[in-house]
Write a protein that holds these residues in place. Sequence first.
Motif, PDB file in Angstrom:
ATOM      1  N   PHE A   1      -6.317   5.097  -8.486  1.00 25.74           N
ATOM      2  CA  PHE A   1      -7.142   3.926  -8.201  1.00 25.74           C
ATOM      3  C   PHE A   1      -7.839   4.137  -6.867  1.00 25.74           C
ATOM      4  CE2 PHE A   1      -7.895  -0.676  -7.560  1.00 25.74           C
ATOM      5  CZ  PHE A   1      -8.297  -1.023  -8.828  1.00 25.74           C
TER       6      PHE A   1
ATOM      7  N   ASN B   1     -13.323   1.925 -10.915  1.00 26.66           N
ATOM      8  CA  ASN B   1     -12.338   1.864  -9.833  1.00 26.66           C
ATOM      9  C   ASN B   1     -11.323   2.997  -9.931  1.00 26.66           C
ATOM     10  OD1 ASN B   1     -13.339  -0.335  -8.541  1.00 26.66           O
ATOM     11  ND2 ASN B   1     -11.912  -1.813  -9.415  1.00 26.66           N
TER      12      ASN B   1
ATOM     13  N   THR C   1      -4.493   0.875 -14.480  1.00 26.42           N
ATOM     14  CA  THR C   1      -4.989  -0.441 -14.064  1.00 26.42           C
ATOM     15  C   THR C   1      -3.979  -1.542 -14.426  1.00 26.42           C
ATOM     16  OG1 THR C   1      -7.228   0.389 -14.406  1.00 26.42           O
ATOM     17  CG2 THR C   1      -6.990  -1.981 -14.204  1.00 26.42           C
TER      18      THR C   1
ATOM     19  N   SER D   1      -9.554  -4.055  -3.955  1.00 26.41           N
ATOM     20  CA  SER D   1      -9.511  -4.815  -5.207  1.00 26.41           C
ATOM     21  C   SER D   1      -8.350  -5.808  -5.280  1.00 26.41           C
ATOM     22  CB  SER D   1      -9.392  -3.865  -6.397  1.00 26.41           C
ATOM     23  OG  SER D   1     -10.664  -3.537  -6.880  1.00 26.41           O
TER      24      SER D   1
ATOM     25  N   LEU E   1       2.391   2.202  -3.260  1.00 18.89           N
ATOM     26  CA  LEU E   1       1.412   2.765  -4.197  1.00 18.89           C
ATOM     27  C   LEU E   1       0.986   4.178  -3.794  1.00 18.89           C
ATOM     28  CD1 LEU E   1      -0.888  -0.280  -5.070  1.00 18.89           C
ATOM     29  CD2 LEU E   1       1.133   0.545  -6.254  1.00 18.89           C
TER      30      LEU E   1
ATOM     31  N   LEU F   1      -0.900  -1.404 -12.183  1.00 19.13           N
ATOM     32  CA  LEU F   1      -1.190  -1.977 -10.880  1.00 19.13           C
ATOM     33  C   LEU F   1      -1.222  -3.498 -10.930  1.00 19.13           C
ATOM     34  CD1 LEU F   1      -3.914   0.484  -9.573  1.00 19.13           C
ATOM     35  CD2 LEU F   1      -1.592   0.230  -8.723  1.00 19.13           C
TER      36      LEU F   1
ATOM     37  N   LEU G   1      -2.613   4.845  -5.828  1.00 23.01           N
ATOM     38  CA  LEU G   1      -3.766   4.381  -5.063  1.00 23.01           C
ATOM     39  C   LEU G   1      -4.115   5.464  -4.059  1.00 23.01           C
ATOM     40  CD1 LEU G   1      -5.692   2.023  -4.081  1.00 23.01           C
ATOM     41  CD2 LEU G   1      -3.854   1.366  -2.529  1.00 23.01           C
TER      42      LEU G   1
ATOM     43  N   PHE H   1       0.834  -1.213   0.000  1.00 26.54           N
ATOM     44  CA  PHE H   1       0.000   0.000   0.000  1.00 26.54           C
ATOM     45  C   PHE H   1       0.869   1.262   0.000  1.00 26.54           C
ATOM     46  CE2 PHE H   1      -4.046  -2.023   2.027  1.00 26.54           C
ATOM     47  CZ  PHE H   1      -4.567  -2.254   0.781  1.00 26.54           C
TER      48      PHE H   1
ATOM     49  N   ASP I   1     -10.320   1.818  -5.470  1.00 23.24           N
ATOM     50  CA  ASP I   1     -10.873   0.651  -4.783  1.00 23.24           C
ATOM     51  C   ASP I   1      -9.775  -0.125  -4.053  1.00 23.24           C
ATOM     52  OD1 ASP I   1     -12.362  -1.345  -3.781  1.00 23.24           O
ATOM     53  OD2 ASP I   1     -12.999  -2.193  -5.693  1.00 23.24           O
ATOM     54  N   THR I   2      -9.560   0.266  -2.801  1.00 23.31           N
ATOM     55  CA  THR I   2      -8.489  -0.304  -1.981  1.00 23.31           C
ATOM     56  C   THR I   2      -8.640  -1.816  -1.796  1.00 23.31           C
ATOM     57  OG1 THR I   2      -8.632   1.797  -0.833  1.00 23.31           O
ATOM     58  CG2 THR I   2      -7.248   0.140   0.178  1.00 23.31           C
TER      59      THR I   2
ATOM     60  N   SER J   1       1.230  -5.792  -8.889  1.00 19.11           N
ATOM     61  CA  SER J   1       0.616  -6.779  -7.991  1.00 19.11           C
ATOM     62  C   SER J   1       1.212  -8.160  -8.229  1.00 19.11           C
ATOM     63  CB  SER J   1      -0.895  -6.846  -8.218  1.00 19.11           C
ATOM     64  OG  SER J   1      -1.485  -5.606  -7.932  1.00 19.11           O
TER      65      SER J   1
END
Lengths: 64, 463
Positions: free
Chosen positions: B128, B118, B97, B133, B50, B100, B56, B47, B130-131, B104
């Motif tokens: 982004f 999102n 997206t 997701s 990001l 990310l 994020l 987190f 939507d934490t 990820s």
Amino acid sequence: MHFLYFDPGLGAMIVQAIVAAVAGVVLFSKGLMYKIKTLLGFSKNQEDDMFDDIEIKDQDTENK
Amino acid sequence: MVVDNSKHASSFRDPSGYIFTEEGVIKRAIFPIYFKQYNALTTSGFFDSLFKNKLLIPHSEITNAVDKIVIQPENISFITYPYEWSFNMYKEAALLTLKLQKYSLEKGFTLKDATAFNVAFHEGKAIFIDTLSFDFYQENTPWRAYKQFITHFLAPLVLAHYHGAQSLKLMSNFIDGIPIKMLASMLPFKTKMNPFLYSNIHLLAKFEDKHNEDYKGESKASVLSKKGQLNIIQSLYDYIKKLTLKEHSEWGNYYDKTNYSNDAFVQKSAIIDTWIENIKAKTLIDVGGNDGTFVRKINTNLEQALVCDIDNNAVDFNYKTIKENKESFITPFVLDVLNPSAAIGFQNTERDSFINRMKDFAPDVTLALAVIHHMSLSGNVTFDMSAKFFASFSKHLVIEFPKRNDSWVQRLLNSKVDFKDHFNWYALENFETAYTTYFEVIEKKPIANSERVMYLLKPKHVK
């Protein structure tokens, strides 16, 4: 574990193996073309792109 | 049963948690089913990384109990929806997206969904929102959100490339992405010769069609290596990054085409600047704001300026300028003032209407420059109707009225041919009569050497 709250599409799950193979070939040939062009001195200078690369840097962005 | 009205109307699909409003502040509740993921994402620094890269929306943990964790994300004062984005805004959201998802995968996670909703625009960038997701990646599994990415991002972008930026508006009807079969049918035949488009769209449509009746789940679950998935992500990224519109931007030289002398232009922006300073405005919306030219001429420090226009190219031009100048206070979006975005989704509450979002945003001032003649003459909207519209959300209104003799007005009138006489009501006196029903005039200033008059108005119901 997986929350099936939307349908990922069965066909979409299966087709990804083929999509990945095609992508692999495309990426490989583009990489090869790039190398050849660089060797022959055709490569353009990096354009001033509006969007950056896909990479995300870990941590070291304090001074950005 | 206690009915909880604080839960956000769009937050019901993902069982990991939900969004709610407490005393006007947006918060997110997380259920135990997602604790493992949340803790891993937090302690691994995922987190944080990001947040630092501004990819994020940052959050802080408010409470952490055994049955519920509550986090509070940074506030975004005005949410724009995918069907209000310009072409390059849409591109940035798609690339974000993919970025990310790649990051990820490298860290052992995956995006479990990839809807365009999102992503929001915040401080001049796509971010982004939507934490929840992110989920754990399981080795050799395909990307669950792949189809969603195609229908939410690749589909509208490819359609915009072949059929124009107006295709992006389709997202207001297809809230869960453009149907893949329809997308395939709308693309020109030559796209079947392109290995990338063939595999990601045409072949996907075929496979989806073939397997959509497999209710028993008889087809075997497929296997995909991480390398394979990374190839998909990288090729999508490369393709989308290079995607362009075929149409020309009409707005590049817009201000050269208008009937403004340089002097009148300077005068107009000086008037706006003085008025904004006098009323101490911090937030504004420029309706029909083209590429944001007049907002950039304002010297007062604005906290946020929404600049909307009907023309995708003008909005895109504005967005590019924001990127070049690294501005954070302007939020551009596409809006047809004669048909503003409606409330859509289940119970018509998932995505809010433009009018409702405006009422929440409550800008200190609304700018309506060179827009009233379009509303009146192209849209047949009467002065009474437009006055009522502006009065419904504005604390102040700066409006420019081009008189009947203005060349642009003449052009619009001439295009009406026989119907021209119907518009005899388009005159300064009628404008003033209608607007003073809803507003009091604070100041009125004609622009010298032009057929235009500027007004600073205040709605009568606002004390």
